[in-house]
Design a protein around this motif. Structure first.
Motif, PDB file in Angstrom:
ATOM      1  N   SER A  40      -6.606  -5.153  -1.380  1.00  0.00           N
ATOM      2  CA  SER A  40      -6.631  -6.373  -0.433  1.00  0.00           C
ATOM      3  C   SER A  40      -5.180  -6.482   0.029  1.00  0.00           C
ATOM      4  N   LEU A  41      -5.167  -7.114   0.809  1.00  0.00           N
ATOM      5  CA  LEU A  41      -3.816  -7.538   1.412  1.00  0.00           C
ATOM      6  C   LEU A  41      -2.785  -8.134   0.340  1.00  0.00           C
ATOM      7  N   MET A  45       0.647  -6.550  -1.153  1.00  0.00           N
ATOM      8  CA  MET A  45       1.722  -7.359  -1.207  1.00  0.00           C
ATOM      9  C   MET A  45       2.439  -7.287  -2.609  1.00  0.00           C
ATOM     10  N   ALA A  46       1.614  -7.569  -3.565  1.00  0.00           N
ATOM     11  CA  ALA A  46       1.912  -7.599  -5.015  1.00  0.00           C
ATOM     12  C   ALA A  46       2.513  -6.469  -5.513  1.00  0.00           C
ATOM     13  N   ARG A  47       1.938  -5.209  -5.241  1.00  0.00           N
ATOM     14  CA  ARG A  47       2.179  -3.831  -5.429  1.00  0.00           C
ATOM     15  C   ARG A  47       3.392  -3.473  -4.971  1.00  0.00           C
ATOM     16  N   TYR A  48       3.556  -3.799  -3.666  1.00  0.00           N
ATOM     17  CA  TYR A  48       4.698  -3.475  -2.978  1.00  0.00           C
ATOM     18  C   TYR A  48       6.023  -4.104  -3.578  1.00  0.00           C
ATOM     19  N   GLU A  49       5.797  -5.442  -3.833  1.00  0.00           N
ATOM     20  CA  GLU A  49       6.854  -6.008  -4.608  1.00  0.00           C
ATOM     21  C   GLU A  49       7.392  -5.713  -5.974  1.00  0.00           C
ATOM     22  N   GLU A  50       6.226  -5.079  -6.566  1.00  0.00           N
ATOM     23  CA  GLU A  50       6.610  -4.576  -7.932  1.00  0.00           C
ATOM     24  C   GLU A  50       7.024  -3.313  -7.632  1.00  0.00           C
ATOM     25  N   GLY A  51       6.938  -2.409  -6.683  1.00  0.00           N
ATOM     26  CA  GLY A  51       7.536  -1.157  -6.495  1.00  0.00           C
ATOM     27  C   GLY A  51       8.815  -1.384  -6.160  1.00  0.00           C
TER      28      GLY A  51
END
Length: 102
Positions: A40-41, A45-51
């Protein structure tokens, strides 16, 4: 789809930072999940921030490792640093028979 638990970051109370290899593996997993496009969006976003956090941590770790590899040399009486000579042929050219390469 239930999001996978994320590893704890050094900012979490009592958490241990992941090793370089663990952080890199987690970053690779995040990239795969984002590329698959099934999140989901909000999860994306959460994965992107963690990455991004992992990427910064990995970059800092690599920078620190590079600094540790540098060796102190004396140049015209002033201490300077230069990268460790990884090419053995060039290192041998710079030394004489009786001189150690370090």
């Amino acid at each position: 789809m239930t999001p996978k638990p994320t590893p704890r970051t050094p900012n979490d109370a009592g958490a241990e930072a992941p090793s370089f290899e663990q952080a890199l593996a987690r970053l690779e997993t995040i990239v795969s999940e984002l590329e698959a496009g099934s999140l989901s969006l909000e999860d994306s976003m959460a994965r992107y921030e963690e990455g991004m956090r992992l990427s910064r941590t990995l970059t800092l770790t690599l920078d620190e490792a590079e600094k540790r590899i540098e060796r102190l040399v004396e140049s015209e009486g002033q201490p300077t640093t230069e990268p460790l000579e990884l090419d053995l042929e060039r290192a041998e050219e710079r030394t004489t028979k009786d001189e150690l390469p370090f």
